[in-house]
Design an enzyme around this catalytic site. Structure first.
Site, PDB file in Angstrom:
ATOM      1  N   CYS A  82      -1.249  -5.058 -33.034  1.00  0.00           N
ATOM      2  CA  CYS A  82      -0.005  -4.886 -32.286  1.00  0.00           C
ATOM      3  C   CYS A  82       0.413  -6.213 -31.615  1.00  0.00           C
ATOM      4  O   CYS A  82       0.670  -7.191 -32.301  1.00  0.00           O
ATOM      5  CB  CYS A  82      -0.131  -3.732 -31.297  1.00  0.00           C
ATOM      6  SG  CYS A  82       1.462  -3.180 -30.626  1.00  0.00           S
ATOM      7  N   HIS A 192      -1.244   0.537 -35.321  1.00  0.00           N
ATOM      8  CA  HIS A 192      -2.467   0.793 -34.558  1.00  0.00           C
ATOM      9  C   HIS A 192      -3.486   1.514 -35.447  1.00  0.00           C
ATOM     10  O   HIS A 192      -3.408   2.735 -35.609  1.00  0.00           O
ATOM     11  CB  HIS A 192      -2.159   1.661 -33.335  1.00  0.00           C
ATOM     12  CG  HIS A 192      -1.404   0.953 -32.270  1.00  0.00           C
ATOM     13  ND1 HIS A 192      -2.032   0.268 -31.254  1.00  0.00           N
ATOM     14  CD2 HIS A 192      -0.076   0.810 -32.062  1.00  0.00           C
ATOM     15  CE1 HIS A 192      -1.119  -0.260 -30.459  1.00  0.00           C
ATOM     16  NE2 HIS A 192       0.070   0.041 -30.937  1.00  0.00           N
ATOM     17  N   GLU A 194      -6.466   2.279 -34.740  1.00  0.00           N
ATOM     18  CA  GLU A 194      -7.239   3.226 -33.927  1.00  0.00           C
ATOM     19  C   GLU A 194      -6.503   4.545 -33.705  1.00  0.00           C
ATOM     20  O   GLU A 194      -7.108   5.533 -33.260  1.00  0.00           O
ATOM     21  CB  GLU A 194      -7.596   2.586 -32.577  1.00  0.00           C
ATOM     22  CG  GLU A 194      -6.484   2.518 -31.554  1.00  0.00           C
ATOM     23  CD  GLU A 194      -5.501   1.371 -31.747  1.00  0.00           C
ATOM     24  OE1 GLU A 194      -4.652   1.172 -30.857  1.00  0.00           O
ATOM     25  OE2 GLU A 194      -5.593   0.677 -32.779  1.00  0.00           O
TER      26      GLU A 194
END
Length: 212
Positions: A82, A192, A194
């Site tokens: 990001c 992202h 995650e």
């Protein structure tokens, strides 16, 4: 020696990044750290970030972390996420601030008007939610991830590399933008991993095994 150091400069939900990496790391050690010595000694480095670019750059320098980020980006497997991708470039339109100039290019904003999908629907800024990531060149971090797989995005700005060879993936959102870059030991993504379910975990697992 730490296997994976996640750089903490006060910006972003680092625990979610750490938990996702721990999920795929096996017996490898994963630490969140703001200690330059720990980052310097780690085998590989993750550089996440959320929020506004000017705040991220200010906090990075306030903690004395810029030199060790530059060193890590030059010497070991390095994953930017990001804002951690955007900070690698030369300049950002967000706050009109310089980045770290590790990679050539700039960070620009989606247009506020005229953003429409292929079906004519109006698109909002920020770009938020799941979207397809189209791979532009082979890379070990794409291993086991189908071309066009969906990842999770939250951003109003994106990188515009000065060298087209840096682009590792593109995504469509009113226009086609670079959503991943790669050069030597650096891989960095706008999305992202995650927050991107199995595809994101696979990318992180690939990073753990990557030996550029």
């Amino acid at each position: 020696m730490t296997d994976v150091a996640i750089i903490d400069y006060g910006m972003g939900n680092l625990r979610s990044v750490a938990k996702a990496i721990e999920h795929v790391a096996g017996d490898r050690s994963v630490v969140i750290t703001s200690d330059p010595a720990v980052v310097a000694a780690a085998k590989r480095v993750v550089f996440p970030g959320q929020g506004a670019m000017p705040d991220c750059m200010r906090e990075l320098d306030a903690r004395g972390l810029r030199p060790v980020v530059l060193e890590a980006a030059a010497t070991k497997p390095f994953l930017g996420i990001c804002i951690g991708q955007q900070m690698l470039f030369e300049h950002s339109a967000e706050g009109d601030v310089p980045g770290m100039s590790i990679l050539p290019g700039k960070v620009v904003r989606f247009p506020d008007e005229g953003m429409v999908a292929a079906d004519g629907a109006r698109l909002k800024v920020p770009h938020m939610g799941w979207n397809e990531v189209w791979q532009k060149k082979p890379h070990l971090l794409w291993e086991g991830i189908p071309d066009g797989e969906r990842f999770y995005f939250v951003h109003s700005y994106f990188v515009a590399p000065a060298d087209a060879a840096l682009t590792a993936a593109e995504t469509d959102y009113g226009l086609r933008f670079t959503s991943a870059v790669a050069r030597a030991n650096i891989f960095a993504v706008q999305f992202h991993p995650e927050k991107s379910a199995q595809a994101g975990l696979r990318l992180l697992d690939n990073f753990i095994r990557w030996a550029p």
